[in-house]
Design a protein around this motif. Structure first.
Motif, PDB file in Angstrom:
ATOM      1  N   GLY A   6      29.284  23.413   9.131  1.00 54.86           N
ATOM      2  CA  GLY A   6      30.215  23.212  10.096  1.00 54.86           C
ATOM      3  C   GLY A   6      29.356  22.481  11.443  1.00 54.86           C
ATOM      4  O   GLY A   6      28.025  22.753  11.554  1.00 54.86           O
ATOM      5  N   SER A   7      29.975  21.689  12.127  1.00 54.61           N
ATOM      6  CA  SER A   7      29.524  20.876  13.252  1.00 54.61           C
ATOM      7  C   SER A   7      30.364  21.277  14.113  1.00 54.61           C
ATOM      8  O   SER A   7      31.632  21.119  14.417  1.00 54.61           O
ATOM      9  N   VAL A   8      29.764  21.488  15.492  1.00 51.09           N
ATOM     10  CA  VAL A   8      30.363  21.640  16.973  1.00 51.09           C
ATOM     11  C   VAL A   8      29.756  20.809  17.826  1.00 51.09           C
ATOM     12  O   VAL A   8      28.512  20.875  18.110  1.00 51.09           O
ATOM     13  N   GLU A   9      30.391  19.403  18.388  1.00 50.05           N
ATOM     14  CA  GLU A   9      29.728  18.746  19.215  1.00 50.05           C
ATOM     15  C   GLU A   9      30.389  19.088  20.657  1.00 50.05           C
ATOM     16  O   GLU A   9      31.700  18.652  21.114  1.00 50.05           O
ATOM     17  N   ALA A  10      29.638  19.935  21.419  1.00 53.21           N
ATOM     18  CA  ALA A  10      30.115  20.621  22.514  1.00 53.21           C
ATOM     19  C   ALA A  10      29.840  19.605  23.798  1.00 53.21           C
ATOM     20  O   ALA A  10      28.919  19.707  24.338  1.00 53.21           O
ATOM     21  N   GLY A  11      31.019  18.904  23.816  1.00 50.84           N
ATOM     22  CA  GLY A  11      30.694  17.972  25.008  1.00 50.84           C
ATOM     23  C   GLY A  11      31.368  18.305  26.435  1.00 50.84           C
ATOM     24  O   GLY A  11      32.080  19.184  26.346  1.00 50.84           O
ATOM     25  N   GLY A  12      31.069  17.726  27.504  1.00 48.98           N
ATOM     26  CA  GLY A  12      31.584  18.034  28.755  1.00 48.98           C
ATOM     27  C   GLY A  12      32.914  17.769  29.071  1.00 48.98           C
ATOM     28  O   GLY A  12      33.769  18.484  29.946  1.00 48.98           O
ATOM     29  N   THR A  13      33.527  16.534  28.235  1.00 48.16           N
ATOM     30  CA  THR A  13      34.846  16.321  28.491  1.00 48.16           C
ATOM     31  C   THR A  13      35.586  16.583  27.172  1.00 48.16           C
ATOM     32  O   THR A  13      36.814  17.289  27.578  1.00 48.16           O
ATOM     33  N   PRO A  33      40.206  18.936  24.610  1.00 48.16           N
ATOM     34  CA  PRO A  33      39.528  18.935  25.875  1.00 48.16           C
ATOM     35  C   PRO A  33      38.521  20.225  26.001  1.00 48.16           C
ATOM     36  O   PRO A  33      38.948  21.097  25.713  1.00 48.16           O
ATOM     37  N   THR A  34      37.418  19.849  26.750  1.00 51.20           N
ATOM     38  CA  THR A  34      36.666  20.913  27.273  1.00 51.20           C
ATOM     39  C   THR A  34      37.290  21.437  28.648  1.00 51.20           C
ATOM     40  O   THR A  34      37.277  21.012  29.694  1.00 51.20           O
ATOM     41  N   THR A  35      38.178  22.625  28.276  1.00 55.66           N
ATOM     42  CA  THR A  35      38.731  23.258  29.700  1.00 55.66           C
ATOM     43  C   THR A  35      37.782  24.566  30.060  1.00 55.66           C
ATOM     44  O   THR A  35      36.631  24.390  30.405  1.00 55.66           O
ATOM     45  N   THR A  36      38.446  25.639  30.034  1.00 56.93           N
ATOM     46  CA  THR A  36      37.651  26.722  30.486  1.00 56.93           C
ATOM     47  C   THR A  36      36.885  27.431  29.148  1.00 56.93           C
ATOM     48  O   THR A  36      37.163  27.020  27.957  1.00 56.93           O
ATOM     49  N   PRO A  37      35.761  28.135  29.386  1.00 53.39           N
ATOM     50  CA  PRO A  37      35.133  28.411  28.120  1.00 53.39           C
ATOM     51  C   PRO A  37      35.853  29.450  27.330  1.00 53.39           C
ATOM     52  O   PRO A  37      35.695  29.130  25.915  1.00 53.39           O
ATOM     53  N   PHE A  63      26.364  20.058  25.378  1.00 49.57           N
ATOM     54  CA  PHE A  63      25.975  19.428  26.639  1.00 49.57           C
ATOM     55  C   PHE A  63      24.864  20.349  27.203  1.00 49.57           C
ATOM     56  O   PHE A  63      25.043  21.558  27.214  1.00 49.57           O
ATOM     57  N   GLY A  64      24.233  20.008  28.115  1.00 51.79           N
ATOM     58  CA  GLY A  64      23.092  21.142  29.070  1.00 51.79           C
ATOM     59  C   GLY A  64      23.105  20.972  30.322  1.00 51.79           C
ATOM     60  O   GLY A  64      24.010  20.387  30.935  1.00 51.79           O
ATOM     61  N   PRO A  65      22.184  21.523  30.845  1.00 51.84           N
ATOM     62  CA  PRO A  65      20.896  22.193  30.083  1.00 51.84           C
ATOM     63  C   PRO A  65      21.308  23.330  29.401  1.00 51.84           C
ATOM     64  O   PRO A  65      22.303  24.021  29.570  1.00 51.84           O
ATOM     65  N   ILE A  66      20.636  23.661  28.131  1.00 49.07           N
ATOM     66  CA  ILE A  66      20.888  24.975  27.332  1.00 49.07           C
ATOM     67  C   ILE A  66      19.517  25.739  27.195  1.00 49.07           C
ATOM     68  O   ILE A  66      18.321  25.023  27.381  1.00 49.07           O
ATOM     69  N   PRO A  82      26.186  21.719  36.136  1.00 50.98           N
ATOM     70  CA  PRO A  82      27.153  21.496  37.400  1.00 50.98           C
ATOM     71  C   PRO A  82      28.598  21.528  36.938  1.00 50.98           C
ATOM     72  O   PRO A  82      29.399  21.498  37.797  1.00 50.98           O
ATOM     73  N   LYS A  83      28.878  21.648  35.486  1.00 53.61           N
ATOM     74  CA  LYS A  83      30.302  21.688  34.918  1.00 53.61           C
ATOM     75  C   LYS A  83      30.952  22.852  35.446  1.00 53.61           C
ATOM     76  O   LYS A  83      30.326  23.921  35.101  1.00 53.61           O
ATOM     77  N   PRO A  84      32.014  22.857  36.362  1.00 49.06           N
ATOM     78  CA  PRO A  84      32.481  23.989  36.669  1.00 49.06           C
ATOM     79  C   PRO A  84      32.993  25.043  35.621  1.00 49.06           C
ATOM     80  O   PRO A  84      33.519  24.666  34.526  1.00 49.06           O
ATOM     81  N   ASN A  85      32.496  26.351  35.975  1.00 44.61           N
ATOM     82  CA  ASN A  85      32.761  27.557  35.240  1.00 44.61           C
ATOM     83  C   ASN A  85      31.974  27.906  33.840  1.00 44.61           C
ATOM     84  O   ASN A  85      32.098  28.626  33.009  1.00 44.61           O
ATOM     85  N   TRP A  86      31.033  26.762  33.675  1.00 46.34           N
ATOM     86  CA  TRP A  86      30.279  26.731  32.221  1.00 46.34           C
ATOM     87  C   TRP A  86      28.924  26.998  32.338  1.00 46.34           C
ATOM     88  O   TRP A  86      28.186  27.175  31.473  1.00 46.34           O
ATOM     89  N   ALA A  87      28.442  27.417  33.630  1.00 45.66           N
ATOM     90  CA  ALA A  87      27.114  27.757  33.729  1.00 45.66           C
ATOM     91  C   ALA A  87      26.919  28.955  33.268  1.00 45.66           C
ATOM     92  O   ALA A  87      27.805  29.717  33.500  1.00 45.66           O
ATOM     93  N   ASP A  88      25.718  29.554  32.662  1.00 46.03           N
ATOM     94  CA  ASP A  88      25.379  30.607  32.169  1.00 46.03           C
ATOM     95  C   ASP A  88      26.383  31.133  31.263  1.00 46.03           C
ATOM     96  O   ASP A  88      26.817  32.546  31.025  1.00 46.03           O
TER      97      ASP A  88
END
Length: 293
Positions: A6-13, A33-37, A63-66, A82-88
């Motif tokens: 399996g591959s997950v390319e987790a992009g900010g978009t 699309p990358t919406t809410t977590p 996408f990072g930082p990770i 800086p992507k909204p809702n995705w920090a931590d």
């Protein structure tokens, strides 16, 4: 059925999820699309659940930082994005809890670098940059990723400002740093300078020369720091053929014959894997690697 990876390319978009066979051929692929977590991770889990019985491993390039330190309490997290809702957000934990297979976690650009190295015969030293909404880079030496306490953050190195940016007092769009590569050369910087989206800017516009000036500096840094065999530039900004030509020209002038490098047309290149598939291919190989560990 044979093992699948399996591959997950987790992009900010967008997220791109895929499963591949033992030859790393895509069996099925989906993007959303990358919406809410919650919503995005739920779709990711649902996709892989269809193949659960045959999955041997999954690799996530994010996408990072990770946090990639397996001994850290926040291993598997997206951290100060800086992507909204995705920090931590505990990306690995939230996906892996639904599966009994090993996971490999790295940056999306590391995954792309790994995939590019796989398809380039005789290449075991390579740097891959993505120049898009953001900028990141993955570096490989002797088949292994470069990093120590964590992954590299080559998009946030400081740049020598272009004279026009000095005159205009433009220091970039990055919310963390003034004058870093991402803030000066990622896609949003084009619109910040011109008021026009990048895809609508004419190819002969002066702004592309400014863009190439910074991207060429990135190639200089990769050259003097890592001495790679190849530097690959991917991402939406580099999808236009005129850009790679501009970058090569600027690089040659800036390097000024200081170090021997291969012919610039084989040294500074765009991705060899079609349709932005470098990360997916790299993730298949990394998923196999962790499955066999």
């Amino acid at each position: 059925m044979a093992k699948l990876y399996g591959s997950v390319e987790a992009g900010g978009t967008k997220f791109v999820c895929a499963v591949g066979d033992a030859d790393f051929q895509i069996v099925e692929k989906v993007q959303f699309p990358t919406t809410t977590p919650y919503e995005t991770i739920e779709k990711t889990v649902a996709f892989f659940k269809k193949f659960e019985a045959d999955l041997a491993g999954i690799a996530i390039g994010s996408f990072g930082p990770i946090d990639i330190d397996e001994n850290s309490q926040t291993y598997g997290f997206i951290t100060t994005t800086p992507k909204p809702n995705w920090a931590d957000v505990d990306l690995v934990g939230l996906i892996s809890k639904d599966f009994k297979v090993p996971f490999y976690f790295t940056t999306d650009v590391n995954s792309s670098a790994y995939g590019e190295a796989l398809v380039r015969k005789g290449v075991n030293s390579l740097v891959y940059y993505t120049i898009g909404t953001g900028i990141g880079a993955g570096a490989i030496q002797n088949g292994e990723f470069i990093g120590g306490l964590g992954h590299t953050e080559a998009g946030h190195v400081y740049m020598a400002l272009h004279p026009k940016d000095v005159a205009d007092e433009f220091s970039g769009t990055c919310p963390f740093h003034k004058g870093c590569l991402e803030g000066l050369a990622a896609g949003p910087s084009l619109e910040a300078r011109t008021g026009i989206r990048g895809e609508e800017i004419a190819q002969n516009a002066d702004v592309w020369e400014i863009q190439a000036y910074y991207i060429a500096q990135a190639a200089i840094q990769a050259t003097v720091l890592y001495r790679p065999q190849v530097i690959v530039f991917g991402g939406g900004v580099m999808a236009q053929e005129h850009m790679i030509k501009r970058v090569r020209s600027k690089f040659t002038a800036l390097l000024n014959d200081y170090l021997p490098v291969p012919d610039v047309e084989s040294y500074i290149v765009t991705p060899a894997v079609a349709e932005n598939g470098s990360a997916t291919l790299g993730n298949f190989a990394l998923a196999k690697k962790v499955a066999e560990r």
